[in-house]
Write a protein that holds these residues in place. Structure first.
Motif, PDB file in Angstrom:
ATOM      1  N   ALA A  39       0.840  -1.205   0.000  1.00  0.00           N
ATOM      2  CA  ALA A  39       0.000   0.000   0.000  1.00  0.00           C
ATOM      3  C   ALA A  39       0.877   1.257   0.000  1.00  0.00           C
ATOM      4  O   ALA A  39       0.589   2.225  -0.706  1.00  0.00           O
ATOM      5  N   GLU A  40       1.939   1.197   0.785  1.00  0.00           N
ATOM      6  CA  GLU A  40       2.855   2.330   0.837  1.00  0.00           C
ATOM      7  C   GLU A  40       3.488   2.577  -0.536  1.00  0.00           C
ATOM      8  O   GLU A  40       3.653   3.707  -0.977  1.00  0.00           O
ATOM      9  N   ARG A  41       3.842   1.477  -1.185  1.00  0.00           N
ATOM     10  CA  ARG A  41       4.459   1.618  -2.518  1.00  0.00           C
ATOM     11  C   ARG A  41       3.472   2.189  -3.520  1.00  0.00           C
ATOM     12  O   ARG A  41       3.838   2.994  -4.368  1.00  0.00           O
ATOM     13  N   ILE A  42       2.232   1.771  -3.411  1.00  0.00           N
ATOM     14  CA  ILE A  42       1.226   2.326  -4.324  1.00  0.00           C
ATOM     15  C   ILE A  42       1.150   3.834  -4.103  1.00  0.00           C
ATOM     16  O   ILE A  42       1.081   4.617  -5.049  1.00  0.00           O
ATOM     17  N   ALA A  43       1.202   4.242  -2.845  1.00  0.00           N
ATOM     18  CA  ALA A  43       1.136   5.675  -2.525  1.00  0.00           C
ATOM     19  C   ALA A  43       2.333   6.414  -3.123  1.00  0.00           C
ATOM     20  O   ALA A  43       2.182   7.473  -3.727  1.00  0.00           O
ATOM     21  N   VAL A  44       3.527   5.834  -2.977  1.00  0.00           N
ATOM     22  CA  VAL A  44       4.723   6.496  -3.510  1.00  0.00           C
ATOM     23  C   VAL A  44       4.637   6.596  -5.033  1.00  0.00           C
ATOM     24  O   VAL A  44       4.941   7.625  -5.627  1.00  0.00           O
ATOM     25  N   ILE A  68      -4.469 -14.983  -3.199  1.00  0.00           N
ATOM     26  CA  ILE A  68      -4.680 -13.689  -3.848  1.00  0.00           C
ATOM     27  C   ILE A  68      -4.677 -12.604  -2.787  1.00  0.00           C
ATOM     28  O   ILE A  68      -5.346 -12.719  -1.770  1.00  0.00           O
ATOM     29  N   GLN A  69      -3.902 -11.576  -3.048  1.00  0.00           N
ATOM     30  CA  GLN A  69      -3.978 -10.382  -2.231  1.00  0.00           C
ATOM     31  C   GLN A  69      -4.439  -9.275  -3.168  1.00  0.00           C
ATOM     32  O   GLN A  69      -3.904  -9.132  -4.269  1.00  0.00           O
ATOM     33  N   ALA A  70      -5.438  -8.526  -2.740  1.00  0.00           N
ATOM     34  CA  ALA A  70      -5.977  -7.521  -3.655  1.00  0.00           C
ATOM     35  C   ALA A  70      -6.095  -6.170  -2.970  1.00  0.00           C
ATOM     36  O   ALA A  70      -6.452  -6.083  -1.801  1.00  0.00           O
ATOM     37  N   PHE A  71      -5.764  -5.143  -3.712  1.00  0.00           N
ATOM     38  CA  PHE A  71      -6.035  -3.781  -3.298  1.00  0.00           C
ATOM     39  C   PHE A  71      -6.981  -3.231  -4.356  1.00  0.00           C
ATOM     40  O   PHE A  71      -6.638  -3.217  -5.541  1.00  0.00           O
ATOM     41  N   LEU A  72      -8.163  -2.826  -3.932  1.00  0.00           N
ATOM     42  CA  LEU A  72      -9.127  -2.396  -4.938  1.00  0.00           C
ATOM     43  C   LEU A  72      -9.777  -1.090  -4.525  1.00  0.00           C
ATOM     44  O   LEU A  72      -9.962  -0.834  -3.343  1.00  0.00           O
ATOM     45  N   ALA A  73     -10.114  -0.304  -5.529  1.00  0.00           N
ATOM     46  CA  ALA A  73     -10.760   0.968  -5.235  1.00  0.00           C
ATOM     47  C   ALA A  73     -12.266   0.772  -5.236  1.00  0.00           C
ATOM     48  O   ALA A  73     -12.787  -0.127  -5.885  1.00  0.00           O
ATOM     49  N   LYS A  74     -12.939   1.624  -4.495  1.00  0.00           N
ATOM     50  CA  LYS A  74     -14.395   1.600  -4.532  1.00  0.00           C
ATOM     51  C   LYS A  74     -14.854   1.967  -5.949  1.00  0.00           C
ATOM     52  O   LYS A  74     -14.139   2.667  -6.666  1.00  0.00           O
ATOM     53  N   LEU A  85     -22.214  -2.012 -10.195  1.00  0.00           N
ATOM     54  CA  LEU A  85     -21.813  -1.062  -9.156  1.00  0.00           C
ATOM     55  C   LEU A  85     -21.283   0.228  -9.757  1.00  0.00           C
ATOM     56  O   LEU A  85     -21.076   1.211  -9.065  1.00  0.00           O
ATOM     57  N   MET A  86     -20.976   0.191 -11.047  1.00  0.00           N
ATOM     58  CA  MET A  86     -20.413   1.393 -11.671  1.00  0.00           C
ATOM     59  C   MET A  86     -20.744   1.399 -13.159  1.00  0.00           C
ATOM     60  O   MET A  86     -21.238   0.420 -13.684  1.00  0.00           O
ATOM     61  N   GLU A  87     -20.461   2.523 -13.794  1.00  0.00           N
ATOM     62  CA  GLU A  87     -20.661   2.635 -15.240  1.00  0.00           C
ATOM     63  C   GLU A  87     -19.901   1.508 -15.935  1.00  0.00           C
ATOM     64  O   GLU A  87     -18.697   1.372 -15.728  1.00  0.00           O
ATOM     65  N   PRO A  88     -20.572   0.736 -16.764  1.00  0.00           N
ATOM     66  CA  PRO A  88     -19.859  -0.373 -17.401  1.00  0.00           C
ATOM     67  C   PRO A  88     -18.719   0.074 -18.308  1.00  0.00           C
ATOM     68  O   PRO A  88     -17.828  -0.702 -18.616  1.00  0.00           O
ATOM     69  N   SER A  89     -18.728   1.332 -18.721  1.00  0.00           N
ATOM     70  CA  SER A  89     -17.669   1.772 -19.630  1.00  0.00           C
ATOM     71  C   SER A  89     -16.389   2.125 -18.881  1.00  0.00           C
ATOM     72  O   SER A  89     -15.369   2.394 -19.490  1.00  0.00           O
ATOM     73  N   LYS A  90     -16.435   2.131 -17.557  1.00  0.00           N
ATOM     74  CA  LYS A  90     -15.238   2.519 -16.798  1.00  0.00           C
ATOM     75  C   LYS A  90     -14.414   1.294 -16.390  1.00  0.00           C
ATOM     76  O   LYS A  90     -14.853   0.162 -16.521  1.00  0.00           O
ATOM     77  N   TYR A  91     -13.224   1.589 -15.897  1.00  0.00           N
ATOM     78  CA  TYR A  91     -12.320   0.516 -15.475  1.00  0.00           C
ATOM     79  C   TYR A  91     -12.025   0.637 -13.984  1.00  0.00           C
ATOM     80  O   TYR A  91     -11.478   1.656 -13.559  1.00  0.00           O
ATOM     81  N   PRO A  92     -12.360  -0.376 -13.217  1.00  0.00           N
ATOM     82  CA  PRO A  92     -12.062  -0.287 -11.792  1.00  0.00           C
ATOM     83  C   PRO A  92     -10.552  -0.293 -11.540  1.00  0.00           C
ATOM     84  O   PRO A  92      -9.792  -0.860 -12.319  1.00  0.00           O
ATOM     85  N   VAL A  93     -10.156   0.343 -10.456  1.00  0.00           N
ATOM     86  CA  VAL A  93      -8.746   0.355 -10.060  1.00  0.00           C
ATOM     87  C   VAL A  93      -8.477  -0.878  -9.196  1.00  0.00           C
ATOM     88  O   VAL A  93      -9.107  -1.050  -8.166  1.00  0.00           O
ATOM     89  N   VAL A  94      -7.591  -1.749  -9.666  1.00  0.00           N
ATOM     90  CA  VAL A  94      -7.249  -2.933  -8.855  1.00  0.00           C
ATOM     91  C   VAL A  94      -5.770  -3.275  -8.973  1.00  0.00           C
ATOM     92  O   VAL A  94      -5.163  -3.134 -10.035  1.00  0.00           O
ATOM     93  N   PHE A  95      -5.242  -3.726  -7.873  1.00  0.00           N
ATOM     94  CA  PHE A  95      -3.893  -4.274  -7.840  1.00  0.00           C
ATOM     95  C   PHE A  95      -4.050  -5.687  -7.291  1.00  0.00           C
ATOM     96  O   PHE A  95      -4.450  -5.865  -6.147  1.00  0.00           O
ATOM     97  N   LEU A  96      -3.784  -6.666  -8.127  1.00  0.00           N
ATOM     98  CA  LEU A  96      -4.007  -8.064  -7.727  1.00  0.00           C
ATOM     99  C   LEU A  96      -2.681  -8.793  -7.692  1.00  0.00           C
ATOM    100  O   LEU A  96      -1.960  -8.824  -8.687  1.00  0.00           O
ATOM    101  N   PHE A  97      -2.392  -9.378  -6.554  1.00  0.00           N
ATOM    102  CA  PHE A  97      -1.147 -10.137  -6.420  1.00  0.00           C
ATOM    103  C   PHE A  97      -1.523 -11.600  -6.227  1.00  0.00           C
ATOM    104  O   PHE A  97      -2.090 -11.956  -5.202  1.00  0.00           O
ATOM    105  N   MET A  98      -1.233 -12.403  -7.217  1.00  0.00           N
ATOM    106  CA  MET A  98      -1.644 -13.815  -7.156  1.00  0.00           C
ATOM    107  C   MET A  98      -0.417 -14.702  -7.020  1.00  0.00           C
ATOM    108  O   MET A  98       0.626 -14.426  -7.606  1.00  0.00           O
TER     109      MET A  98
END
Ligand code: ADP
Ligand code: MG
Length: 611
Positions: A206-211, A233-239, A275-288
């Motif tokens: 999370a810190e690295r994502i911030a940097v 799976i470890q995931a960081f996802l935006a609302k 949950l959101m406009e289908p034309s948009k792209y959710p923000v996700v960081f997935l570590f598998m």
């Protein structure tokens, strides 16, 4: 006379370089991967002039001795695999033995390397395939590789390089990917002597994502993880409201390797569906993480694509971890419930009603409130409903064709006759409550209607029975040249969807007919958005995917909104359609539309809370 000649090694390397080394950023990626494979703890990347003038990577890894240096630039020279069996379980970043040979064939490269137990370093140079002797020299433990004048003997390739700023942004992107996947490493990136990024060892992801991407993006991320069926799976996802217009912030890592994968990206889209406009792209960081034996990385020279032995498993695990998190999180933002399909003034302020922080709890609380209140205080929308339908019993099982997140006792319900019900109730103009044999069910009216429309459109498209309705008056609107162009190119697509669109003067189009199923959508607004989508895709998307995205968008736009009061007839129709659609559905999709509460669960809850 024979025409065939075997190419010499340098030609072979240059051809390979064309695949592996596209631009300075590819060199940076390959060198960083080599340093990681060499067990480095600290790596510094120095760039000059966007990499056109110089790329230098300094590591403190295991190094190479004189013998290895002499071989490092040879094609197919690798220390990482020995036999074909090793290919089945690659645990290193590299294994193809082409990177150094490729770079050495298209630039001037110097390597200085020293192994930990050696008293001195060695050095070798190669200039577009011309190798020097290996000579002793002084140097620290580890390896420094310097690449100068990339493509200088290939003017065509060199001309293709962009401005230093653009090349640097590609380099930064590759550096960031490595940085995210290897957070135990100390990594530095410099451009023309200035520090671009410094990532300290031991930083959390999370810190690295911030940097790397800024505090604003990082602070909104939800974190979750899941370890099941041999996959971690470890995931960081935006609302959902933080979704972006491009897929830039969709990072997938498999065993610390950045990958692109259609299946996984599809699962991500599915998790956010509705949950959101289908034309948009959710923000996700997935570590598998999964055993390397369970997939093949040797599919593409840059190894950005992989082939899974069981891609369905991967799809369902990713979908489950993300959806589980999304459904158990309060997705409200500033008191509003962000839903892709209604604007702020139509939206519904649920924050004062639902204070607990998980969706499940919110619904439970609302239920409890409802049953707590004296009859006179209850909402006035109780209706009776006798279903007219009397077809065969629908098959049991989940209506969503994918494994569901673990929510014991709250399984999304299949339609069965035991809840062809006597009574229903609309609460907060958003949910419909029905009594069932086992307890009761809560239906999300928007999600359900969206799903019904989607399924109906899929089916009618398949059957060619998508009926369109002629509008009383043509609805005309202005278009840009780009929109006009895609309309010309995609007439078939509009026709297929039952949208009749015609030129109506210069830079003007008019909607003449529109699908009856989408009666709730505004034709012009819909067509405009569709044109925008087509412009954005630039004719690149495959048709199947595009069509489904448009169906998604259509369903979302035409569906009953949350916060919309429904008449008894409307609710009855919705419930009847649910029954029909689910029995015939062949393209099941999406998040649950219905949640069941069993009597057992209720008893448990009420006992615990003293009832
Ligand atoms: P691959 O990484 O696929 O093995 P490369 O052409 O990238 O092929 O590298 C060839 C070999 O050179 C590697 O297998 C490794 O033994 C050695 N090598 C390259 N870079 C380094 C480094 N930074 N430190 C130690 N050894 C290295
Ligand atoms: Mg390599």
């Amino acid at each position: 006379m024979g025409k065939i000649a075997v190419l010499d090694d340098n030609m072979i390397n240059m051809i390979a370089a064309g695949e592996v080394i596209e631009r300075p950023a590819s060199v940076v990626k390959e060198l960083l991967e080599n340093s990681i494979d060499a067990g480095a703890g600290k790596i510094t990347v120095e760039i000059e002039d966007g990499g056109r003038a110089m790329i230098r990577v300094i590591d403190d890894g295991g190094g190479m001795d004189a013998g290895d240096l002499a071989l490092a630039f040879e094609p197919h020279a690798t220390s990482k695999i020995r036999t074909s069996e090793d290919l089945g379980g690659i645990r290193t970043m590299g294994f193809r033995g082409e990177a150094l040979a490729s770079v050495g064939s298209v630039a001037k490269v110097t390597i200085i390397s020293r192994m930990a137990d050696s008293i001195g370093a060695h050095r070798i140079e190669i200039d577009c395939g011309q190798k020097s002797e290996v000579r002793p020299c002084s140097g620290d433990v580890g390896t420094t590789i310097e690449v100068r004048n990339l493509f200088y003997k290939l003017p065509a390739r060199r001309k293709f390089l962009r401005t230093p700023a653009t090349e640097m942004s590609h380099i930064t992107e590759h550096f960031s990917r490595i940085g995210l996947a290897h957070n135990s490493l100390d990594l530095t990136l410099r451009h023309n002597g200035k520090e671009v990024h410094r990532l300290l060892s031991g930083q959390g992801v999370a810190e690295r994502i911030a940097v790397l991407f800024g505090e604003a993006l990082a602070s909104d991320l939800l974190e979750t993880s899941r370890a099941e069926r041999g996959m971690q799976i470890q995931a960081f996802l935006a609302k959902p409201f933080a979704a972006r217009a491009s897929s830039k912030y969709q990072y997938l890592f498999l065993n610390r390797r950045f990958i692109r994968d259609k299946f996984i990206l599809h699962a991500v889209r599915e998790a956010y569906r509705g949950l959101m406009e289908p034309s948009k792209y959710p923000v996700v960081f997935l570590f598998m993480q999964m055993p390397p034996e369970n997939y093949d990385v040797n599919v593409h020279p840059t190894k950005v694509e992989v082939r899974f032995d069981n891609s369905n498993l991967v799809h369902s695990e990713v979908l489950a971890v993300l959806r589980d998190k999304l459904l158990s999180t309060n997705l409200d933002v500033g008191g509003m419930v962000p839903r892709g399909d209604f604007s702020a003034d139509e939206s519904l302020d649920l924050s004062t009603v639902f204070e607990s922080d998980s969706r499940k709890e919110r619904i439970q609380q609302a239920m409890k409130d409802f049953f707590d209140k004296p009859a006179s205080a209850q909402p006035q929308r109780t209706f009776s409903f006798k279903p007219t339908h009397s077809g065969p019993k629908p098959s049991a099982g989940s209506p969503v064709g994918v494994p569901l997140p673990d929510m014991p006792d709250f399984q999304p319900e299949s339609v069965s006759e035991n809840w062809l019900v006597k009574e229903f109730l609309q609460v907060h103009n958003s949910y419909i409550l029905l009594q069932s044999e086992e307890g009761f069910v809560v239906i999300d009216q928007h999600a359900l209607h969206e799903r019904i429309l989607y399924e109906q459109m899929c089916r009618r498209l398949r059957e060619g029975t998508l009926v369109s309705q002629r509008l009383l008056m043509p609805h005309s609107f202005e278009v840009t040249n780009a929109q006009l162009e895609v309309y010309e190119g995609q007439k078939d697509l509009f026709e297929k969807l039952g949208i009749e669109l015609e030129p109506f003067g210069p830079n003007t189009l008019a909607v003449q007919a529109f699908p009856a199923l989408l009666e709730k959508a505004e034709p012009v607004e819909f067509v405009k958005e569709m044109l925008d989508k087509l412009v954005e895709e630039g004719g690149q998307a495959d048709e199947e995917r595009l069509l489904h995205e448009i169906l998604d968008m259509a369903a979302c736009k035409a569906a009953i909104k949350a916060g919309q009061a429904l008449s008894a007839e409307e609710i009855a129709k919705l419930l009847k359609d649910k029954d029909i659609v689910q029995r015939t559905s062949r393209c099941p999709h999406g998040r649950p539309t219905t949640i069941t509460f069993s009597l057992k669960e209720l008893e448990k809850q009420f006992k615990r809370t003293g009832f």
